[in-house]
Design a protein around this motif. Sequence first.
Motif, PDB file in Angstrom:
ATOM      1  N   GLU A 159       0.858  -1.196   0.000  1.00 32.54           N
ATOM      2  CA  GLU A 159       0.000   0.000   0.000  1.00 32.54           C
ATOM      3  C   GLU A 159       0.889   1.239   0.000  1.00 32.54           C
ATOM      4  O   GLU A 159       0.630   2.204  -0.715  1.00 32.54           O
ATOM      5  CB  GLU A 159      -0.948   0.002   1.214  1.00 32.54           C
TER       6      GLU A 159
ATOM      7  N   ALA B 298      -9.556  -2.680  -5.440  1.00 31.09           N
ATOM      8  CA  ALA B 298      -8.116  -2.631  -5.709  1.00 31.09           C
ATOM      9  C   ALA B 298      -7.800  -3.043  -7.134  1.00 31.09           C
ATOM     10  O   ALA B 298      -6.807  -2.572  -7.716  1.00 31.09           O
ATOM     11  CB  ALA B 298      -7.373  -3.522  -4.713  1.00 31.09           C
TER      12      ALA B 298
ATOM     13  N   TYR C 115      -2.812  -4.247  -4.688  1.00 35.10           N
ATOM     14  CA  TYR C 115      -2.084  -3.046  -4.261  1.00 35.10           C
ATOM     15  C   TYR C 115      -0.644  -3.089  -4.749  1.00 35.10           C
ATOM     16  O   TYR C 115      -0.092  -2.070  -5.188  1.00 35.10           O
ATOM     17  CB  TYR C 115      -2.120  -2.924  -2.732  1.00 35.10           C
TER      18      TYR C 115
ATOM     19  N   ASN D  71     -13.095   1.710   1.832  1.00 37.22           N
ATOM     20  CA  ASN D  71     -12.424   1.507   0.546  1.00 37.22           C
ATOM     21  C   ASN D  71     -13.388   1.743  -0.603  1.00 37.22           C
ATOM     22  O   ASN D  71     -13.066   2.448  -1.568  1.00 37.22           O
ATOM     23  CB  ASN D  71     -11.837   0.089   0.473  1.00 37.22           C
TER      24      ASN D  71
END
Lengths: 659, 659
Positions: free
Chosen positions: B215, B361, B293, B427
């Motif tokens: 991340e 993601a 990520y 998220n």
Amino acid sequence: MSAQPAPDREVPRARFRPPSVPQVDVHGFWGSRVDAVADKTADILYERCVEAGMLDQIDPDRPVPELRIPFMSMSPAAAADGKPLFTSGTVTTQMFWDSDLGKTIETAAYSLYRKPNPALEAKIDAVIDMYEKLQQPDGYLSSWYQRMQPGLRWTNLRDCHELYCAGHLIEGAVAYYQATGKRKLLDVMSRYADHIDSMFGPEPEKKKGYCGHEEIELALVKLARVTGNDRYMKLAKYFIDQRGQQPHYFDEEARARGSDPKNFHFKTYDYNQSHKPVREQDKVVGHAVRAMYLYSGMADIATEFGDDTLRVALDRLWDDLNSKSLYVTGGLGPSDKNEGFTSDYDLPNETAYAETCAAVALAFWANRMLGMGPNTRYADVMELALYNGSISGLSLDGSLFFYENPLESRGGHNRWKWHRCPCCPPNVGRMVASIGSYMYGVADGEIAVHLYGDADARLDIGGTEVRLKQQSRYPWDGAVGITVDLDKPTRFVLSLRIPGWCRKASLSVNGEAIDLAAVTADGYARIDREWKAGDTVSLDLELAVERLYAHPEVRPDAGRITLKRGPLVYCLEGIDNTVALNRIKVPGDTPFEARFEPDLLGGVVTLTAEAKDDSVAGWSGTLYRTEPPKSEPVPIKAVPYYAWDNREPGEMLVWLRGG
Amino acid sequence: MSAQPAPDREVPRARFRPPSVPQVDVHGFWGSRVDAVADKTADILYERCVEAGMLDQIDPDRPVPELRIPFMSMSPAAAADGKPLFTSGTVTTQMFWDSDLGKTIETAAYSLYRKPNPALEAKIDAVIDMYEKLQQPDGYLSSWYQRMQPGLRWTNLRDCHELYCAGHLIEGAVAYYQATGKRKLLDVMSRYADHIDSMFGPEPEKKKGYCGHEEIELALVKLARVTGNDRYMKLAKYFIDQRGQQPHYFDEEARARGSDPKNFHFKTYDYNQSHKPVREQDKVVGHAVRAMYLYSGMADIATEFGDDTLRVALDRLWDDLNSKSLYVTGGLGPSDKNEGFTSDYDLPNETAYAETCAAVALAFWANRMLGMGPNTRYADVMELALYNGSISGLSLDGSLFFYENPLESRGGHNRWKWHRCPCCPPNVGRMVASIGSYMYGVADGEIAVHLYGDADARLDIGGTEVRLKQQSRYPWDGAVGITVDLDKPTRFVLSLRIPGWCRKASLSVNGEAIDLAAVTADGYARIDREWKAGDTVSLDLELAVERLYAHPEVRPDAGRITLKRGPLVYCLEGIDNTVALNRIKVPGDTPFEARFEPDLLGGVVTLTAEAKDDSVAGWSGTLYRTEPPKSEPVPIKAVPYYAWDNREPGEMLVWLRGG
């Protein structure tokens, strides 16, 4: 059998009882299964019990073992995690080990009858000596409560398997007596049964309880039959009658322990079928093995007492199971959460729990429904469970075991050496080794033939020994010959089952054709005549390859079929097929060839066909597309479900995509 | 944007960067989704963080809270048990709470830009004040390691999310600065990034580590872009380059802690994609969110440094995911065991984990692949994830959340108020609220339009502001009008995506038709001209109802189809249909009617047809039979997958039985 019924019961119809194991010698299909148990399983069961530390628990001459892993913390899922059990530090103590020893003794008993095994017999005798020595002067006998948790007996019938353990030791005792003539364990267990009888019953001073895991009921019936002591029969009936009555015994018992009754791991008494009185129950619920054991006991009591209120409840439960919750393999109990039933038509294939014990116990129940008279509605299901979802639990060589019996596998589900909760291995062992007793039912003036296969039976009909020699390659072939032998001509009814799955059957006696339609009731052809030595019966059952469809509400089976031939459900295994099994589609008009392959899986009939494959040609690099896959011909081969996973691990599929 | 690259990197091609959120005002489909986040989700996220006790952890003026439930003992499955989180005694402390606050700040930032909310802004300012006060003089900032486990910083990068938390706070800081102009958190996080840069790197005195949960890489790229500080870009590249190198940092770090490196809960470094150097990786493995990520960070670095070695690895990984492991909804990571990938084609529907965060993601990754140039191969997947498997995680009103996004449900899977591991709600919130930045990519001399829909964008092309007004009812209708506005005529390329799913498209500029074949590369029609104010572009994309088939090796989808129209995957819900969904069969020639229903689910196009039902007529009391079910006509209605479970709970099915 002609003894007068006790004053408090009436017997309005014939009661059918199974023969004992020594009365029927099986050969053929079942003979080889029994031999595997006698040659391997029986010894393995004993050795695994020893390795698990069970003898340390029951032998009063040894130090009390360390208490490891309390029962309630050990979920079935954790038990089934596939890890080796007997590595250091992982051996656990179980409060139901007496039951595992009971079933091991029972398996050994039948095996010793089949094949003498002095070494094993000596070991079992030693175990029995331990139990004799352990038994308290008042008759009480529980290695758990005497050795591991002394002072707590009869305080938690709900969770702790106390009467369940007694039941399995009773069954072991009866079997050992029948097979070897040795009475020691039978006498020990009779004393314990007397003690239980002194503790439980309607009298004011007695406890009003019953076991959270049913088993004692059917065991007491066996004990009553072999000892002739009717008190055991009445006690069995008491446990049945009392179950689910209010005030609820498990509530009161919990409060007496200082516990909140709501603090019950499984939340609802559905789990142990004590949610309502048994005669009011109309859905199969909860833990599948418990349910089947309860219904087995109910069927015995319905038979012995001619109790139609029980019979009505049993038929409701039977319909419920068979119309909504039974796998096509005779497996049952889809969920690992409660090891049991969930909701109607919930029959997942890959995640099926379908515990071996549950299919074994369904065979018990169906067999006992036949106590009330031959009816192929029950015998069909008994046969289904016997030939499919129960013996799948045992490897062909008798050495490895399934706990769960899924109907689909990607290859990772394989039989194990043992289980931390080792209920299934001895359960399938004792069932297989006693298969002869499932083949017949005997009542006053009537012999029913429930199952076909090579076997020699010595049955007793009103004091006359009737020797029946069955000759058949069943289940591979549907031709059955039966030769009757007896010392003097005797009139009785010989009832021959015409299986519900059979579309075409023919029957003759001494070469003379019998009009089946005229003599068949409840799926049994009843031949009422004076039989004499040398009489022959010929029965021919057509074994067609059938494709079965599931009820449209069974989600995972929608659009799928399964193959069945006679009593056998078939599956595809990866090893016999060239493409991933879910790529295969079987159009409705696909002809199958049934062929006996003597060298495959101990000799089985395989089913082969040309089916269709969803080809992966043109799919490289593509996961989804708007064009359907091309359909290409592909040869397929199916084998009997019971025999799967006896070669190298791979995919397995029962429900195939239909056409 | 025209700044010279740093001496150690080459930029051989155009680098595309997304616009900031304030540069694009969205209306239409996405406008209502963004409004739901601004109106509800942003406040809910903050309140839930407070209720969970997060502020007690980060505020240095409060007493240190009790440490409850260590992280590693809390399985995702336990977290997702559906029990209410905030009852007494169940509040847990989590080492990744800084990340949840970071994402909450980020969501609030975009929401504040969308709609002023002084009360929320004051609360976020107060949180930022706490972080400022918490920050150590050396720049270090982790509420977990400063308050809950002091003295242990940088000792367990493998398990403890330390850099991951920094990354999310950095993203929050960048967003808050862009949306509100307030620099406080940006400065705090720059100081922390400086500290991290002083701790990690190739220099001998620095640690050679990287985070177990990726991340920080993509966050540092954002920080570098907004601050212009190239050290952050280089640090991001260092973390990418170092991952999976030998000697393995997590091994060494474990030994330094006195632990056996083998004593790793997830057994293999596949779990966190450190099993080998990133340029050697060729399969998507392990925890799905971590993988996405990582690949996002790799794509950023490949873009910024023009690093083709990374690009080659990324394309291999992209192919692997897209050809073997991606749900048709854009969901990914089938297993709850590792919250991630298993084996090729393992895409179960009912038990799909397909975490909301993973689809979010994937949109991040796809978006960053577009940094290397417009290519509909990436944009198609970005659009798929955005419109389906990610926003399914958020209820239409913005108040409830999915963690798992299965493709089949019996009715028991419903959105929850919160999760013990609350990664998904913020998220999906931040992704939706920043949707404008996914619509375009801007490079020197080129603007790429990746997504269509009503929106006003103010983009910068070589210092000239280009205002693009998109007018479209997309995704319900494929007609898109774009009006160009700018202060002086300017030459640039306007690249318009022609989605891969579109079979028929037409394009005109100022009413003059463009030959798409002549101008389209990588799925983008490139219009290179001098643009002037008032120029109009008309694009018409045919939205046909497509039926998709899955690769034949995807077991549960064999013989099934799914419906797709434009970017939207459809499903059946019980509430719209009259029979159990698996009873329904959709023959290959079934015509579907697509109709906009303004009052349904906020306004959606539904698909209706007459399909076939496996009728239960004649099945009463029967579970299996040799006759197939009768096929009866049945009307069916499908709704977009993202909108399911916004009415009363019931069945849902994406993969329908084909004909």
